[in-house]
Design a protein around this motif. Structure first.
Motif, short mmCIF file in Angstrom:
data_model
loop_
_atom_site.label_atom_id
_atom_site.label_comp_id
_atom_site.label_asym_id
_atom_site.label_seq_id
_atom_site.Cartn_x
_atom_site.Cartn_y
_atom_site.Cartn_z
N UNK A 122 0.81 -1.22 0.00
CA UNK A 122 0.00 0.00 0.00
C UNK A 122 0.85 1.27 0.00
N UNK A 123 2.02 1.22 0.62
CA UNK A 123 2.88 2.41 0.69
C UNK A 123 3.40 2.80 -0.69
N UNK A 124 3.82 1.82 -1.47
CA UNK A 124 4.38 2.12 -2.80
C UNK A 124 3.33 2.03 -3.91
N UNK A 125 2.15 1.48 -3.55
CA UNK A 125 1.07 1.27 -4.53
C UNK A 125 1.52 0.37 -5.68
N UNK A 126 2.27 -0.67 -5.32
CA UNK A 126 2.77 -1.62 -6.31
C UNK A 126 2.63 -3.05 -5.78
N UNK A 127 2.51 -4.01 -6.69
CA UNK A 127 2.54 -5.40 -6.23
C UNK A 127 3.86 -5.69 -5.52
N UNK A 128 3.83 -6.66 -4.62
CA UNK A 128 5.05 -7.09 -3.95
C UNK A 128 5.16 -8.61 -4.06
N UNK A 129 6.33 -9.13 -3.91
CA UNK A 129 6.54 -10.57 -3.96
C UNK A 129 6.10 -11.21 -2.64
N UNK A 130 5.62 -12.45 -2.72
CA UNK A 130 5.29 -13.20 -1.52
C UNK A 130 6.55 -13.47 -0.72
N UNK A 131 6.40 -13.52 0.58
CA UNK A 131 7.50 -14.00 1.41
C UNK A 131 7.59 -15.51 1.23
N UNK A 132 8.69 -16.09 1.67
CA UNK A 132 8.86 -17.55 1.57
C UNK A 132 7.74 -18.28 2.31
N UNK A 133 7.38 -17.76 3.50
CA UNK A 133 6.33 -18.42 4.30
C UNK A 133 4.95 -18.29 3.64
N UNK A 134 4.65 -17.12 3.11
CA UNK A 134 3.36 -16.94 2.41
C UNK A 134 3.25 -17.91 1.24
N UNK A 135 4.29 -17.92 0.42
CA UNK A 135 4.27 -18.78 -0.77
C UNK A 135 4.21 -20.26 -0.38
N UNK A 136 4.96 -20.63 0.66
CA UNK A 136 4.95 -22.03 1.11
C UNK A 136 3.57 -22.47 1.55
N UNK A 137 2.86 -21.61 2.29
CA UNK A 137 1.51 -21.94 2.72
C UNK A 137 0.58 -22.10 1.52
N UNK A 138 0.63 -21.17 0.58
CA UNK A 138 -0.23 -21.25 -0.61
C UNK A 138 0.06 -22.51 -1.41
N UNK A 139 1.33 -22.88 -1.51
CA UNK A 139 1.71 -24.08 -2.28
C UNK A 139 1.15 -25.36 -1.66
N UNK A 140 0.88 -25.35 -0.36
CA UNK A 140 0.26 -26.52 0.27
C UNK A 140 -1.12 -26.79 -0.33
#
Length: 147
Positions: A122-140
């Motif tokens: 929200x601060x930069x108003x741009x997409x950001x990359x997932x953290x390793x933990x976020x991505x790992x959870x989604x991949x489950x």
């Protein structure tokens, strides 16, 4: 939650409110989207989950809904089964199948929905990359067919 990591499915039971109906006595489209959105909250945004950080910034970039049947007030609570069809570096495609209380999982869903959601700063108003933990959870939860 059911299934092994890499094939997990999250299921939420959602009450159908009397006010969710339209004049034809089935759940209105806008209300269905809200029910699906509310079902997604405990799967992705609950405190303690790696993806709870997305509450600080996530945007919906695409939404597709297919209706194969009607959902009425008497069909509740509805069951919303959710998993990821795709997980990228900054976005994922969430699949949602909505079934009436009495519709078995082996039957086609009354409503099929895909939502593309991107992590957003929200601060930069741009997409950001997932953290390793976020991505790992989604991949489950990443797979094409939850059956």
């Amino acid at each position: 939650m059911s299934g092994e990591p890499g094939r997990r499915v999250y299921t939420s039971a959602m009450p159908v409110r009397w006010s969710d109906q339209d004049l034809y006595h089935h759940v209105n489209h806008a209300r269905m989207i809200t029910l699906i959105e509310e079902a997604r909250i405990p799967w992705l945004f609950s405190e303690g989950l790696p993806t709870a950080t997305l509450t600080a910034g996530a945007v919906m970039t695409d939404l597709a809904v297919k209706y194969r049947g009607q959902i009425r007030h008497a069909d509740g609570p509805i069951r919303v089964r959710m998993w990821c069809e795709k997980v990228g570096g900054a976005m994922f495609v969430a699949r949602h199948e909505v079934r009436a209380r009495t519709t078995p999982d082996s039957a086609p869903p009354e409503v099929d929905c895909t939502a593309t959601i991107a992590a957003f700063d929200l601060a930069t108003q741009r997409p950001r990359r997932f953290t390793r933990d976020e991505r790992g959870y989604l991949l489950e939860f990443r797979h094409w067919d939850p059956a």
